[in-house]
Scaffold this active site. Structure first.
Site, PDB file in Angstrom:
ATOM      1  CD  GLN A   1      34.305  48.469 -55.420  1.00  0.00           C
ATOM      2  OE1 GLN A   1      34.609  48.788 -54.431  1.00  0.00           O
ATOM      3  NE2 GLN A   1      35.613  48.506 -56.295  1.00  0.00           N
TER       4      GLN A   1
ATOM      5  NE  ARG B   1      40.257  56.739 -57.697  1.00  0.00           N
ATOM      6  CZ  ARG B   1      39.658  57.906 -58.254  1.00  0.00           C
ATOM      7  NH1 ARG B   1      39.308  58.786 -57.149  1.00  0.00           N
ATOM      8  NH2 ARG B   1      39.130  57.980 -59.163  1.00  0.00           N
ATOM      9  CB  CYS B   2      45.296  50.224 -53.587  1.00  0.00           C
ATOM     10  SG  CYS B   2      44.273  48.803 -53.705  1.00  0.00           S
TER      11      CYS B   2
ATOM     12  CD  GLU C   1      42.639  51.182 -58.487  1.00  0.00           C
ATOM     13  OE1 GLU C   1      42.787  50.807 -59.575  1.00  0.00           O
ATOM     14  OE2 GLU C   1      42.060  50.484 -57.692  1.00  0.00           O
TER      15      GLU C   1
HETATM   16  N1  MCN Z   1      38.762  56.139 -69.386  1.00  0.00           N
HETATM   17  C1  MCN Z   1      38.784  56.571 -70.467  1.00  0.00           C
HETATM   18  N2  MCN Z   1      40.036  56.367 -71.072  1.00  0.00           N
HETATM   19  C2  MCN Z   1      41.147  55.478 -70.666  1.00  0.00           C
HETATM   20  C3  MCN Z   1      40.897  55.068 -69.634  1.00  0.00           C
HETATM   21  C4  MCN Z   1      39.697  55.087 -68.806  1.00  0.00           C
HETATM   22  O1  MCN Z   1      37.810  57.137 -70.891  1.00  0.00           O
HETATM   23  N3  MCN Z   1      42.061  55.457 -71.378  1.00  0.00           N
HETATM   24  C5  MCN Z   1      37.414  56.245 -68.693  1.00  0.00           C
HETATM   25  C6  MCN Z   1      36.656  54.665 -68.480  1.00  0.00           C
HETATM   26  O2  MCN Z   1      35.966  54.537 -69.673  1.00  0.00           O
HETATM   27  C7  MCN Z   1      36.084  54.965 -67.194  1.00  0.00           C
HETATM   28  C8  MCN Z   1      36.688  55.549 -66.332  1.00  0.00           C
HETATM   29  O3  MCN Z   1      37.614  56.388 -67.296  1.00  0.00           O
HETATM   30  O4  MCN Z   1      34.538  55.545 -67.602  1.00  0.00           O
HETATM   31  C9  MCN Z   1      37.581  54.791 -65.505  1.00  0.00           C
HETATM   32  O5  MCN Z   1      38.143  53.634 -66.149  1.00  0.00           O
HETATM   33  P1  MCN Z   1      39.227  52.510 -65.805  1.00  0.00           P
HETATM   34  O6  MCN Z   1      40.422  52.948 -65.467  1.00  0.00           O
HETATM   35  O7  MCN Z   1      39.009  51.487 -66.641  1.00  0.00           O
HETATM   36  O8  MCN Z   1      38.706  52.072 -64.030  1.00  0.00           O
HETATM   37  P2  MCN Z   1      37.353  51.416 -63.854  1.00  0.00           P
HETATM   38  O9  MCN Z   1      36.226  51.870 -64.464  1.00  0.00           O
HETATM   39  O10 MCN Z   1      37.671  49.926 -63.676  1.00  0.00           O
HETATM   40  O11 MCN Z   1      37.169  51.926 -62.108  1.00  0.00           O
HETATM   41  C10 MCN Z   1      37.781  51.501 -61.155  1.00  0.00           C
HETATM   42  C11 MCN Z   1      38.792  52.377 -60.437  1.00  0.00           C
HETATM   43  C12 MCN Z   1      39.025  51.927 -59.111  1.00  0.00           C
HETATM   44  S1  MCN Z   1      39.584  50.569 -58.988  1.00  0.00           S
HETATM   45  C13 MCN Z   1      38.528  53.053 -57.897  1.00  0.00           C
HETATM   46  S2  MCN Z   1      39.314  52.182 -56.551  1.00  0.00           S
HETATM   47  C14 MCN Z   1      38.054  53.927 -58.061  1.00  0.00           C
HETATM   48  C15 MCN Z   1      38.095  54.443 -59.496  1.00  0.00           C
HETATM   49  O12 MCN Z   1      37.912  53.671 -60.547  1.00  0.00           O
HETATM   50  N4  MCN Z   1      36.714  54.204 -57.498  1.00  0.00           N
HETATM   51  C16 MCN Z   1      35.980  55.182 -57.846  1.00  0.00           C
HETATM   52  N5  MCN Z   1      37.590  55.707 -59.666  1.00  0.00           N
HETATM   53  C17 MCN Z   1      36.461  55.880 -58.870  1.00  0.00           C
HETATM   54  N6  MCN Z   1      35.408  56.912 -59.258  1.00  0.00           N
HETATM   55  C18 MCN Z   1      34.354  57.282 -58.564  1.00  0.00           C
HETATM   56  N7  MCN Z   1      33.699  58.264 -58.932  1.00  0.00           N
HETATM   57  N8  MCN Z   1      33.832  56.325 -57.517  1.00  0.00           N
HETATM   58  C19 MCN Z   1      34.753  55.283 -57.397  1.00  0.00           C
HETATM   59  O13 MCN Z   1      34.251  54.614 -56.340  1.00  0.00           O
HETATM   60 CU1  CUM Z   2      42.237  48.784 -54.866  1.00  0.00          CU
HETATM   61  S1  CUM Z   2      40.797  50.086 -54.687  1.00  0.00           S
HETATM   62 MO1  CUM Z   2      39.766  49.745 -56.546  1.00  0.00          MO
HETATM   63  O1  CUM Z   2      40.746  48.526 -56.855  1.00  0.00           O
HETATM   64  O2  CUM Z   2      38.459  49.288 -56.672  1.00  0.00           O
END
Ligand code: MCN
Ligand code: CUM
Length: 788
Positions: free
Chosen positions: A222, A372-373, A742
């Site tokens: 990641q 997912r924490c 998360e």
């Molecule tokens: N998004 C959006 N509008 C927002 C916030 C987010 O459209 N206001 C969209 C983003 O553009 C992105 C998605 O939602 O396409 C997730 O965005 P974000 O909240 O920024 O999270 P990350 O992209 O950093 O993803 C990490 C998060 C984590 S830490 C875990 S754990 C987890 C999760 O995402 N692992 C996943 N969701 C997952 N989903 C899938 N399918 N697989 C994983 O491994």
């Molecule tokens: Cu704590 S699980 Mo996500 O932060 O990759």
């Protein structure tokens, strides 16, 4: 998402074809296991049956006699290059391969290198290891008792199993608030070890190319840039310097945090490739993944909450024992050994709080990683939401009204919490009221009263969580000293098409879609004309990767900032083309026009072409920008979940009848993706609430090391999610967006647990630890005289 079968394991005719087909040499497949290189070798790992044992002898004779087995690699082999230990992300140390002893069941003991996958597996079965079992410490409480066997004998001065003590908040003020309180509640809460179950397990293909003097590693990570730096720090002394390392994180079949750490298999594969000069593939199987990769949670919490008679909360006090297994390998920002657990005051306006956490070593795989924490926020939210509910019930108040009374009010934002966080924005009552309306809260409470009179068990549970994501302001957030900014680099080609590269790495979150949307919105270039790329350290700008829902808050912001830099230059080029002053131009996405003369306009495509063909004298050619974004604050998404459960008195089974989730992640970039994130997140909150747990017997045998024992709910068990949202933009994010990835996993378990306790409160039940399994409930019913 479908995982392709491995060509060489597929067995049938097509696999032979794939092997010979040059397209499959870094070809059509999209996951690490699809990478097939000429002369590739396979690595498989010998694992310990004991949780704590001295290694007396490793006999490789029989393994080496198997055709195709080339080598058996042991800790002693790695020790020659000082590669048998490596740092963890929390600056502790972990073994790559052991020299003296193993510390947990399923730990790597040796590795077998062979020309085929089957050969490697046969080799593993033929390696003979002689162990001398040592006393095993499973319970972290016992680990800290005087006289407990000291586990980390490799640390010269270590005389006990205590890793660290950490505390935060004002102890005296908190203690005073407790003395002055009218009502207090106290509860032990255990949040068990759980493990992510991504479709794809971990693995890599390491290829040391002597001619190019370059190591390429395709790996399930990641955080490709951070991993490259860690590799360089660990192996720079044997010639693997950072510019000679390329990490490629191709498509990933789910990460969920479990693909943040560096696992020994990766390092051994790299070492094996450097030693043999051939590509080496290591792919762990499902049981190895469940038994040996890093774990989440495992917090033994004692929480206390204080309130006045009128139901106003005043203070929170928490003591926690964190079981980290044999090494602290948590993927936390380095200043916060318990992650962001100190967001545990949640959505409530608490004047005083104090939290203490102690880390302990036990004979288990590294804990404290992820599921997912958001860095221990699941633990924090579970605690405060259980405690709030307990207090409401104790006071005889409706848990919804009680929450609304104690919420931080919209006008209090930005809000400084008693534990020092500055919440950016929120409207907690808005989300809760919407959830109550959606589910028909008042009617459900009436139904519950009627059912209770008939002896039926029905409960309604609420969780009004506050998340904290988007690490982070680099002043406070780093991992191994690497500041937690993130990046976006945009290049616009002469024909107006673009490529944008990011320091993050999607594992299924849809970054290719949502980043393109951000850029399209900002620049006015159609999303289909924008290629989004992540995960290749040779091309992507440096970034810290995707975890802790930081991609939107940090790299998403970088996309907006980089776009705006491009527009600054585009404006100058447009002014040159239109023979006007830059400040006399008006911008609407994709077009600059002269104020008052809308027909005199240049599109972003015209401007891109001019940037390479007709740019003003004295200006550099090209239309590119990069942003390394360091957010001024974290973002604080939130939500309110309400869940209705029915409990079967005969079996103790809990059925989630309805589950309404109202999320607020500020401005939404893509509603469908956000809904998908929430659905997946809710399922991963439902799972540990009712099913998932990894426990150990008294000699450290893992219970739950396969999908027979580790219960991952399927679509059959999983309830229908009813989702909705409110929108409270983040005031500091360039797009007003907050993370969401998360939220649902963080918020959901407490809603379910609260519903179960709500159903059983009148029987005297005050708390049930997750997972809330039928036997647990059945015993509670039996003990309270309810049987059917
Ligand atoms: N998004 C959006 N509008 C927002 C916030 C987010 O459209 N206001 C969209 C983003 O553009 C992105 C998605 O939602 O396409 C997730 O965005 P974000 O909240 O920024 O999270 P990350 O992209 O950093 O993803 C990490 C998060 C984590 S830490 C875990 S754990 C987890 C999760 O995402 N692992 C996943 N969701 C997952 N989903 C899938 N399918 N697989 C994983 O491994
Ligand atoms: Cu704590 S699980 Mo996500 O932060 O990759």
């Amino acid at each position: 998402m479908a995982l392709r079968t491995t060509p060489e394991v597929g067995g049938m005719g097509h696999s032979i074809k794939r092997k010979e087909d040059p397209r499959f040499i870094r070809g059509k497949g999209t996951y690490v296991d699809d990478v097939v290189l000429p002369d590739m070798l396979y690595l498989d790992i010998v694992r310990s049956p004991f949780a704590h044992a001295k290694i007396k002898k490793i006999d490789s004779t029989k393994a080496l006699a198997i055709p195709g087995v080339l080598a058996v690699i042991t800790g002693r082999d790695l020790a020659k290059y000082n590669l048998h230990w490596m740092p963890t992300l929390m600056s502790d140390t972990q073994m790559v391969l052991p020299v003296e002893k193993v510390m947990y069941q399923a730990q790597e003991v040796a590795a077998v290198l062979a020309t085929t996958r089957y050969g490697a597996a046969d080799g593993v079965a033929a390696v003979e290891v002689e162990y001398e079992p040592l006393p095993v410490v499973v319970d972290p409480k016992k680990a800290l008792e005087p006289g407990a066997p000291v586990l980390r004998t490799d640390k010269k001065d270590k005389k006990d199993n205590h890793i660290w003590h950490w505390e935060w908040g004002n102890r005296a003020e908190t203690d005073r608030a407790f003395t002055e309180a009218d009502v207090t509640v106290k509860q032990d809460i255990y949040i068990p070890r759980i493990h992510v179950a991504s479709i794809e397990t971990c693995g890599c293909v390491a290829h040391w190319d002597k001619v190019q003097d370059k190591l390429t590693v395709w790996m399930t990570t990641q955080a490709p840039h951070a991993i490259r730096t860690v590799f360089a720090l660990v192996a720079g002394h044997v010639g693997l310097e950072e510019h000679k390392i390329r990490i490629i994180s191709p498509d990933i079949g789910g990460g969920f945090g479990g693909k943040v750490p560096v696992y020994p298999g990766y390092v051994i594969a790299v070492a094996a490739s450097v030693l043999t000069g051939k590509p080496v593939k290591w792919i762990e199987d499902r049981m190895e993944n469940l038994q040996a990769d890093s774990f989440a949670r495992d917090y033994h919490i004692t929480a206390e909450l204080a309130a006045k008679k009128d139901g106003m909360l005043t203070a929170l006090r928490i003591k926690t024992l964190a079981d980290h297994g044999y090494t602290d390998a948590a993927a936390n920002p380095s200043k916060f050994p318990a992650g962001l657990f100190h967001v545990c005051t949640g959505s409530y306006d608490l004047k005083a709080a104090h939290v203490e956490v102690d880390g302990a070593y036990t004979n288990k795989p590294p804990g404290g990683i992820a599921y997912r924490c958001s860095f221990r926020v699941t633990e924090a939210v579970h605690t405060i939401e259980r405690m709030t509910d307990l207090m409401a019930h104790q006071l005889g108040m409706d848990p919804a009204e009680f929450r609304i009374k104690n919420f931080i009010k919209p006008e209090q934002f930005p809000y400084k919490s008693a534990l020092g966080w500055e919440y950016d924005s929120g409207n907690y009552a808005g989300a809760l009221r919407k959830a109550m309306d959606t589910i028909g809260y008042a009617d459900l409470r009436r139904e519950q009263v009627e059912k209770r009179q008939r002896g039926e068990l029905m409960g309604i549970g609420i969780s009004s969580f506050t998340e904290i994501v988007g690490a982070g302001p680099s002043k406070h957030f780093d991992i191994l000293g690497l500041k937690m900014f993130d990046s976006c680099e945009i290049r616009i080609h002469p024909t107006g098409k673009a490529i944008a590269r990011f320091g993050t790495k999607s594992q299924g979150q849809g970054h290719e879609t949502t980043y393109a949307q951000i850029l399209a919105e900002e620049l006015g270039i159609p999303a289909k004309d924008i290629k989004v790329e992540e995960g290749d350290t040779d091309t992507a700008p440096y970034g810290l990767g995707t975890y802790a829902s930081r991609s939107t808050p940090v790299a998403g912001a970088a996309a907006a900032v980089a776009s705006r830099k491009i527009l600054d230059k585009a404006r100058k080029i447009a002014a040159h083309l239109l023979e006007a002053a830059p400040e006399d131009l008006v911008y609407e996405p994709g077009k600059f026009s002269v104020k008052g003369a809308p027909d005199r306009a240049k599109t972003i495509q015209d401007i891109a072409f001019a940037a390479y063909t007709n740019h003003p004298q004295g200006m550099e050619a090209g239309l590119e920008a990069v942003s390394y974004y360091d957010p001024p604050n974290l973002t604080y998404p939130f939500g309110s979940y309400i869940c209705v459960v029915d409990i079967d008195k005969g079996t103790g089974e809990v059925k989630v009848r309805r589950f309404v989730a109202i999320d607020d992640c500020g401005n939404i970039i893509n509603p469908m993706i956000v809904q998908g994130q929430v659905h997946g997140g809710l399922s991963m909150g439902f799972a540990p609430a009712l099913y998932e747990e990894i426990s150990y017997d008294e000699i450290g045998n893992v219970q739950g090391g396969s999908f027979i024992d580790y219960l991952v709910p399927t679509a059959v068990e999983t309830p229908k999610w009813e989702t909705g949202h409110t929108i409270t933009p983040s005031p500091h994010h360039p797009l007003g967006a907050k993370g969401v990835g998360e939220s649902a996993t963080v918020g959901a378990p407490a809603a379910i647990a609260n519903a179960v306790v709500d159903a059983l409160w009148h029987l005297g039940v005050r708390h049930v630890d997750i997972p809330i399994t039928p036997p647990k409930i059945w015993r509670l019913l039996r003990d309270n005289g309810v049987t059917e």
